[in-house]
Each structure stands twice: as structure tokens, then as C-alpha cells.
Design a protein around this motif. Sequence first.
Motif, mmCIF file in Angstrom:
data_model
loop_
_atom_site.group_PDB
_atom_site.id
_atom_site.type_symbol
_atom_site.label_atom_id
_atom_site.label_comp_id
_atom_site.label_asym_id
_atom_site.label_seq_id
_atom_site.Cartn_x
_atom_site.Cartn_y
_atom_site.Cartn_z
ATOM 1 N N THR A 31 43.677 57.433 38.998
ATOM 2 C CA THR A 31 42.239 57.396 39.270
ATOM 3 C C THR A 31 41.667 56.061 38.815
ATOM 4 N N GLU A 32 42.376 55.394 37.888
ATOM 5 C CA GLU A 32 41.883 54.124 37.366
ATOM 6 C C GLU A 32 42.048 53.012 38.395
ATOM 7 N N VAL A 33 40.933 52.346 38.668
ATOM 8 C CA VAL A 33 40.898 51.218 39.587
ATOM 9 C C VAL A 33 40.501 49.987 38.781
ATOM 10 N N LEU A 34 41.245 48.912 38.944
ATOM 11 C CA LEU A 34 40.954 47.659 38.252
ATOM 12 C C LEU A 34 40.727 46.562 39.279
ATOM 13 N N LYS A 35 39.802 45.669 38.963
ATOM 14 C CA LYS A 35 39.594 44.503 39.819
ATOM 15 C C LYS A 35 40.476 43.371 39.331
ATOM 16 N N GLY A 36 41.065 42.654 40.277
ATOM 17 C CA GLY A 36 41.887 41.502 39.954
ATOM 18 C C GLY A 36 41.790 40.483 41.074
ATOM 19 N N TRP A 37 42.088 39.248 40.736
ATOM 20 C CA TRP A 37 42.004 38.162 41.711
ATOM 21 C C TRP A 37 43.192 38.191 42.657
ATOM 22 N N GLU A 38 42.896 38.083 43.942
ATOM 23 C CA GLU A 38 43.933 38.019 44.967
ATOM 24 C C GLU A 38 43.657 36.863 45.917
ATOM 25 N N VAL A 49 45.106 33.853 54.520
ATOM 26 C CA VAL A 49 43.697 33.513 54.304
ATOM 27 C C VAL A 49 43.676 32.370 53.290
ATOM 28 N N PRO A 50 44.142 31.190 53.685
ATOM 29 C CA PRO A 50 44.297 30.103 52.721
ATOM 30 C C PRO A 50 42.953 29.602 52.189
ATOM 31 N N GLY A 51 42.994 29.186 50.922
ATOM 32 C CA GLY A 51 41.834 28.528 50.331
ATOM 33 C C GLY A 51 40.793 29.436 49.723
ATOM 34 N N ILE A 52 40.976 30.768 49.788
ATOM 35 C CA ILE A 52 39.983 31.722 49.282
ATOM 36 C C ILE A 52 40.657 32.706 48.334
ATOM 37 N N ARG A 53 39.962 33.048 47.259
ATOM 38 C CA ARG A 53 40.382 34.119 46.354
ATOM 39 C C ARG A 53 39.256 35.137 46.283
ATOM 40 N N GLY A 54 39.630 36.391 46.055
ATOM 41 C CA GLY A 54 38.631 37.441 45.919
ATOM 42 C C GLY A 54 38.989 38.391 44.793
ATOM 43 N N LEU A 55 37.965 38.958 44.177
ATOM 44 C CA LEU A 55 38.143 39.948 43.125
ATOM 45 C C LEU A 55 38.213 41.315 43.806
ATOM 46 N N VAL A 56 39.415 41.897 43.824
ATOM 47 C CA VAL A 56 39.699 43.074 44.644
ATOM 48 C C VAL A 56 39.991 44.294 43.763
ATOM 49 N N PRO A 57 39.314 45.430 44.033
ATOM 50 C CA PRO A 57 39.642 46.653 43.296
ATOM 51 C C PRO A 57 40.917 47.283 43.853
ATOM 52 N N ARG A 58 41.824 47.641 42.957
ATOM 53 C CA ARG A 58 43.088 48.299 43.339
ATOM 54 C C ARG A 58 43.417 49.367 42.295
ATOM 55 N N TYR A 59 44.206 50.353 42.728
ATOM 56 C CA TYR A 59 44.703 51.351 41.781
ATOM 57 C C TYR A 59 45.607 50.665 40.764
ATOM 58 N N GLN A 60 45.465 51.050 39.512
ATOM 59 C CA GLN A 60 46.256 50.451 38.439
ATOM 60 C C GLN A 60 47.702 50.935 38.482
ATOM 61 N N LYS A 61 47.897 52.177 38.936
ATOM 62 C CA LYS A 61 49.252 52.746 38.969
ATOM 63 C C LYS A 61 49.421 53.497 40.285
ATOM 64 N N ILE A 62 50.570 53.298 40.922
ATOM 65 C CA ILE A 62 50.867 53.996 42.174
ATOM 66 C C ILE A 62 52.304 54.506 42.154
#
Length: 183
Positions: free
Chosen positions: A92-99, A104-117
Motif C-alpha cells: 500500500t506504501e507509495v513513494l515518490k522518486g526521480w525517474e 524521453v531524453p532531457g527530462i526527469r520527473g518525481l513519480v509515485p510508485r509502489y515501494q514493494k511489488i
Amino acid sequence: MTELAPIIQLGNPILRQKAVDIENIQDQDIQKLIDNLIATVDLANGVGIAAPQIAASYRLFIVASRPNARYPSAPEMEPTAMINPQIISHSTEVLKGWEGCLSVPGIRGLVPRYQKIEIEYTDRNGNLQKQELTDFVARIFQHEYDHLEGKVFLDRVESTYELMTEAEYQQRVVNNIDSSIQQ
């Protein structure tokens, strides 16, 4: 012979298609595709790459976490081909991390993803594998899985304030100058 494949960019309609299942894993063309993906992700300093990113709309990707110029703190692992992968369950835990993304060159985004799958996939030898992935490697899997569903990380960013250029990312986040987002 292994070939480096050109990586298609955002805007190419293949990146927005749902990829098809692989029926015959031992097919010579599929095995060659796996080798080409591994060579391409290595040369491009990626930590993962999906077949649709090289214009092959199959449910196949490589998870290849390792420290490199784009992800200096990535954990080390052997490149792993994951064929017809599935997410069986998730935390249930979702963490944001840079991807970032090779398509999609040249761009980074802070993306929410499940911490464990919990995942399942077929390896390149045709064996069914089940694993639990956490943290950065779980993030890579989810990012690449999105490519098989016709999605890119930009579709998951919650605000345009959570985007930055690769140059700013390298300066602020990698060099730890300022990892916060100013809104």
C-alpha cells in the motif's frame, strides 16, 4: 550477432501501444532481441529498457540496475530479461522518486510508485520466476512495465512542478545541492 538498437522517442506511436505477449521464447529472433536490449541499455547508461522502446512491441523488458552516470547510486545486479511480466501484488506504501527515460531524453520527473511489488515473469530460458522487489529495483520494474502498457513516466507525474531538466537534476539531486521541489 548483438546489435545496438536505436531508441525511439516520445511521439512515436509504438510507445503508446499495448505490447503483445511473446508465445515462443526460444525463437531465435526473440533471443536476439533480448541480447540487443541488454547491449543497448548498457551503452545508453540505462537501468532498464523495454522492447517497445526499440520499436519491438513485445511484452519484454530488461532490468539492469547498476551505478552509472544517470543513476550513480543504483544497486548492482545482473541484467535480467523479463518476458510476459506481471505484478501479482503490491504494497500500500507509495513513494515518490526521480525517474528519467531513454525515450524521453532531457527530462526527469518525481513519480509515485509502489515501494514493494510481487512479480512473476518468464526468463529467457522459459522458466517461470516469482520475486519480491523493493525500492529502486521495484521502481525500475514498474517503469518498464508501463512501457508494455503504452505509458511513459510523464503520465504518472502528479504536477508539472515535479519535472526538471536532466541538467538541473544532475546539479540539484545527484550533487545534493537541493533535492526539494519549489512549488
